[in-house]
Every structure is written in C-alpha cells, then in structure tokens.
Design an enzyme around this catalytic site. Structure first.
Site, PDB file in Angstrom:
ATOM      1  N   GLY A   5       0.739  -1.125   0.223  1.00 19.39           N
ATOM      2  CA  GLY A   5      -0.204  -0.044   0.115  1.00 19.39           C
ATOM      3  C   GLY A   5       0.911   1.396  -0.209  1.00 19.39           C
ATOM      4  O   GLY A   5       0.129   2.478   0.211  1.00 19.39           O
ATOM      5  N   ARG A  45     -12.195 -13.949  -6.554  1.00 17.20           N
ATOM      6  CA  ARG A  45     -12.744 -13.963  -7.846  1.00 17.20           C
ATOM      7  C   ARG A  45     -14.430 -13.644  -8.323  1.00 17.20           C
ATOM      8  O   ARG A  45     -14.580 -13.580  -9.470  1.00 17.20           O
ATOM      9  CB  ARG A  45     -12.288 -14.832  -8.560  1.00 17.20           C
ATOM     10  CG  ARG A  45     -10.579 -14.829  -8.134  1.00 17.20           C
ATOM     11  CD  ARG A  45      -9.497 -15.045  -9.301  1.00 17.20           C
ATOM     12  NE  ARG A  45      -8.807 -15.236  -8.960  1.00 17.20           N
ATOM     13  CZ  ARG A  45      -7.768 -14.381  -9.956  1.00 17.20           C
ATOM     14  NH1 ARG A  45      -8.270 -13.375 -10.693  1.00 17.20           N
ATOM     15  NH2 ARG A  45      -6.741 -13.656  -9.758  1.00 17.20           N
ATOM     16  N   LEU A  49      -3.122  -6.481  -8.329  1.00 19.44           N
ATOM     17  CA  LEU A  49      -2.712  -7.305  -9.811  1.00 19.44           C
ATOM     18  C   LEU A  49      -3.938  -8.761 -10.340  1.00 19.44           C
ATOM     19  O   LEU A  49      -3.310  -8.359 -11.269  1.00 19.44           O
ATOM     20  CB  LEU A  49      -1.813  -8.445  -8.611  1.00 19.44           C
ATOM     21  CG  LEU A  49      -0.772  -8.261  -8.056  1.00 19.44           C
ATOM     22  CD1 LEU A  49       0.258  -9.373  -6.953  1.00 19.44           C
ATOM     23  CD2 LEU A  49       0.350  -7.344  -8.639  1.00 19.44           C
ATOM     24  N   HIS A  96       2.629   1.141 -13.848  1.00 21.78           N
ATOM     25  CA  HIS A  96       3.210   0.633 -13.581  1.00 21.78           C
ATOM     26  C   HIS A  96       3.891   0.516 -14.005  1.00 21.78           C
ATOM     27  O   HIS A  96       4.437   1.420 -14.410  1.00 21.78           O
ATOM     28  CB  HIS A  96       2.411  -0.274 -15.615  1.00 21.78           C
ATOM     29  CG  HIS A  96       3.309  -1.315 -16.333  1.00 21.78           C
ATOM     30  ND1 HIS A  96       2.976  -2.689 -15.519  1.00 21.78           N
ATOM     31  CD2 HIS A  96       4.672  -1.501 -16.658  1.00 21.78           C
ATOM     32  CE1 HIS A  96       3.692  -3.829 -15.550  1.00 21.78           C
ATOM     33  NE2 HIS A  96       4.788  -3.195 -16.911  1.00 21.78           N
ATOM     34  N   ASP A 127      -2.664  -3.402 -19.320  1.00 25.16           N
ATOM     35  CA  ASP A 127      -1.549  -2.778 -20.183  1.00 25.16           C
ATOM     36  C   ASP A 127      -1.520  -2.335 -20.978  1.00 25.16           C
ATOM     37  O   ASP A 127      -0.391  -2.192 -21.617  1.00 25.16           O
ATOM     38  CB  ASP A 127      -0.179  -3.493 -19.388  1.00 25.16           C
ATOM     39  CG  ASP A 127       0.067  -3.495 -18.282  1.00 25.16           C
ATOM     40  OD1 ASP A 127      -0.753  -3.142 -17.106  1.00 25.16           O
ATOM     41  OD2 ASP A 127       0.768  -4.509 -17.782  1.00 25.16           O
TER      42      ASP A 127
END
EC number: 2.1.2.2
Length: 189
Positions: free
Chosen positions: A11, A57, A83, A102, A143
């Site tokens: 964090g 998930r 992530l 990134h 990305d």
C-alpha cells in the site's frame, strides 16, 4: 471528489495518494478495495479510517460489486499495486475512470505476470539503460490502455531488481498523486 483505490500489497502508493489529498483537500479516498487478506494496505485503511471492501474472484464482476462501487460516486478508480485483471463489467461501468500505474515504460515489460520484481528482473536481464513508470487508463487488456504519463530513470551498471525498484518507487510516489490531481482538475463532468 471521491477516489477508490484497488490494492493488493503493502500500500505504499495508496499511502502516498491518501497523504497527498489529505494535504490539499481536493479529493478523498472513500474506499479501499482489496483481494488479499493480510495485505499491508488494509493497515493503512484502518489507520486512516477508510472503509474496505474485500473481493474474491467469484464476486469481482457481479452486479453487487459494481453497485457498491457506484455508491461511492468515484471520480476515479485507481489501481495502486493491484494484481488482478479488471473485468469488462467494471471497465464498462466506469469508462475512462479507471487508471493504473505500471513499473515500466509500456508497451515494454507489460502484460500478464509482469509486475513488481518480475518487471525489474526482466528490464535488467534485457540490458536496458533506462526504465520508469507508466500511468495509463485501464481497458479490457493487461497494460494496453491509453498512456497518461511516463517518467524515466536510469538503470545503473550492477543494478539489482531491488535497487531499481527503489528508484521506481520514488517515481511512483511523486508522479501518481500529482497525475491523479491533474486528471481531476481537467475532468469533464
């Protein structure tokens, strides 16, 4: 203006963003979203009195998650060391309102599995002479969203992934809060 931060790790970027906006009052972090029990960012949220939403998930892209995020009326959703790939349900619900940082100069060293130390190891192994950060919008691909800002640093002879990471973190902590502020100041209603 409300900000939502997604984070999976220690964090440090979340802390830099929280401190920046506490100091200038232009926005506030209204929610931390985390997918990792025990992550350091949860301690930061507790210390700062920021609510936390834990996700898994199975519920990540359901209607209830989207509704919970919308309830905070975020000006931006910020991925700060998060992530998991963002599902289409979220990118569609918040178009051009989700940004990521990134630890490399995209399009190089991006994509699935390219995070943290993996990136720095790859940069050094390739013999690159510079690296840096990319702040970009999030879309349905890892990305691949439009770049907002890139900042560079040198890769020094004899660098280790850890040494390079320290210089990258300095760039992140400096540029990420300021870029968020710039976006907020120039956002269309």
């Amino acid at each position: 203006m409300n900000l939502i931060i997604f984070a999976s790790g220690t964090g440090t970027n979340a802390a830099a963003i929280i401190e920046w906006f506490k100091a200038n009052g232009k926005a506030r972090v209204s929610l931390i979203v985390c997918n990792k029990p025990g992550a350091g960012v949860l301690n930061i949220a507790e210390r700062e009195g920021i609510p936390v939403m834990m996700i898994d998930r199975h519920t990540f892209d359901d209607d209830a998650t989207v509704a919970a995020l919308r309830a905070h009326a975020p000006a931006l959703i910020i991925l700060a060391g998060y992530l998991w790939k963002i599902p289409p349900a979220l990118t569609q619900a918040f178009p051009d309102r989700i940004i990521n940082i990134h630890p490399a100069l995209l399009p190089s060293y991006g994509g699935k599995g390219m995070y943290g130390g993996n990136v720095h190891t790859a940069v050094i192994a390739a013999g690159e002479t510079h690296s840096g950060i990319t702040i970009h919008y999030v879309n349905e691909e890892y990305d691949k969203g439009n770049v907002i800002l890139q900042a560079h640093c040198n890769v020094l002879p004899g660098d280790t992934p850890g040494a390079l990471a320290k210089r990258i973190h300095k760039l992140e902590h400096y540029y990420f809060p300021r870029t968020i502020e710039f976006l907020l100041d120039n956002m269309e209603a």
